[in-house]
Scaffold this motif. Sequence first.
Motif, short mmCIF file in Angstrom:
data_model
loop_
_atom_site.label_atom_id
_atom_site.label_comp_id
_atom_site.label_asym_id
_atom_site.label_seq_id
_atom_site.Cartn_x
_atom_site.Cartn_y
_atom_site.Cartn_z
N ASP A 250 1.06 -1.01 0.01
CA ASP A 250 -0.21 -0.14 0.50
C ASP A 250 1.07 1.17 -0.02
OD1 ASP A 250 -1.77 1.94 0.22
OD2 ASP A 250 -2.66 1.65 2.73
N PRO A 251 1.46 1.30 -1.29
CA PRO A 251 1.80 2.82 -1.49
C PRO A 251 1.41 4.58 -0.31
CG PRO A 251 1.69 1.27 -3.29
CD PRO A 251 0.45 1.81 -2.64
N ASN A 252 0.27 4.38 -0.40
CA ASN A 252 -0.89 5.15 1.02
C ASN A 252 0.07 6.60 -0.11
OD1 ASN A 252 -2.38 6.56 2.98
ND2 ASN A 252 -0.45 6.18 4.66
N ASP A 253 -0.47 6.68 -1.07
CA ASP A 253 -0.52 8.05 -1.52
C ASP A 253 1.16 8.60 -1.81
OD1 ASP A 253 -2.62 8.39 -2.81
OD2 ASP A 253 -3.69 9.15 -1.12
N THR A 254 1.93 7.66 -1.18
CA THR A 254 3.57 8.13 -1.52
C THR A 254 4.21 7.83 -3.16
OG1 THR A 254 4.30 6.46 -0.93
CG2 THR A 254 4.16 7.41 0.95
N GLU A 255 5.27 8.73 -3.07
CA GLU A 255 6.21 8.44 -4.83
C GLU A 255 6.45 6.89 -4.72
OE1 GLU A 255 9.32 8.04 -1.38
OE2 GLU A 255 7.23 9.39 -1.62
N LEU A 256 6.47 6.29 -3.53
CA LEU A 256 6.12 4.74 -4.39
C LEU A 256 4.95 3.72 -4.89
CD1 LEU A 256 7.95 3.13 -0.18
CD2 LEU A 256 8.48 3.93 -2.57
N GLU A 257 5.43 2.77 -5.39
CA GLU A 257 4.60 2.46 -6.78
C GLU A 257 4.32 0.74 -5.88
OE1 GLU A 257 5.36 2.34 -10.48
OE2 GLU A 257 4.96 4.25 -10.29
N GLU A 258 3.16 0.18 -6.06
CA GLU A 258 2.83 -1.51 -5.17
C GLU A 258 3.45 -2.12 -5.34
OE1 GLU A 258 -0.85 -4.73 -5.29
OE2 GLU A 258 -0.92 -2.00 -5.62
N GLY A 259 3.69 -3.41 -5.67
CA GLY A 259 4.96 -4.60 -6.04
C GLY A 259 6.39 -3.26 -5.80
N ASP A 260 6.74 -2.20 -5.14
CA ASP A 260 8.34 -2.36 -4.98
C ASP A 260 9.06 -3.04 -4.33
OD1 ASP A 260 8.49 -0.32 -7.15
OD2 ASP A 260 8.02 1.07 -5.37
#
Length: 357
Positions: A71-81
């Motif tokens: 759950d990236p939760n609106d951060t710059e990360l992406e699901e699956g990173d």
Amino acid sequence: MKAIAVKRGEDKPVVIEKPRPEPDAGEALVRTLRVGVDGTDHEVIAGGHGGFPEGEDHLVLGHEAVGVVVDPNDTELEEGDIVVPTVRRPPASGTNEYFEKDQPDMAPDGMYAERGIVGAHGFMSEYFTSPSDYLVRIPRSQAELGFLIEPISITEKAREHAYASRSAFDWNPSSALVLGNGSLGLLTLAMLRADDKGYENLYCLGRRDRPDPTIDIIEKLGATYVDSRETPVEEIPGAHEDMDFIYEATGFPKHAIQSVQALAPNGVAALLGVPSDWEFEVDAGAFHREMVLHNKALVGSVNSHVKHFEAATVTFTKLPRWFLRDLVTGVHPLSEFEAAFEDDDTTIKTAIEFGTV
């Protein structure tokens, strides 16, 4: 969710149940893949290092983790990173100048929390949350052994500071000595062998009898094993050569003093071990004289930060596959977590597996 923790008044890790965490604003939710076990974990469990979170009766262990963002939760990360978390966090009392300057690894004792070590729960759980600024993306190909990125980052920082101390002149080290043949010492030895600066002669000091798997690794890396019971640190120059660079990973207090005698002129020793109190006699005049007349340096280093983790992902690709295979002597499922904490002469580096990609 299940987590591995140590409870107040106890000296063995146990599996406990905790609610799955919910990420706050700026945080991501990470599903844990693997968490490494090292000497610091053993010290925390034994009560010789670290401390519990304020008001808690337990500490979730683990500071060497790799996981996948769910759950990236609106951060710059992406699901699956695939990500590796850094360890330092602001203390319970709140932020301070070191965190405001984005230099948490330089905060002095008492001005930080360290997840899984002091003041904050660690990563030995099925899920954890973290501010995205403290999560470092790594290549998917490194997911299996991503728990090694944190210890590699520790050496990245120590080398950075050691080399910075020699930056005022043209320093071209050709010999290096690693004190300690545990997992961190062996990782450092392999890093020095892969170093672009090209160390000609490498040595590693330990206290083990042959046959021994760590000695096998040392010699397969093309380094010389030095038995401290036969050749103490201060006698290494006479038996072998002066050392341009010394990396101390033993926590043995005398090694900090003895390293000065083993250094070549203009050499530097990086100290990483955290010893307990121990008083002994030192020839302070000889120590001082060596430091001054031969331009020697001692550098203390602890923890690491994002840039060191990023450098570690690059260094990881330079380490031989056979080395990584021989270094990691056991990856254990949660159901057999106790095996990861066993400590004998056949164990080098272990990890606990919570899930797969």
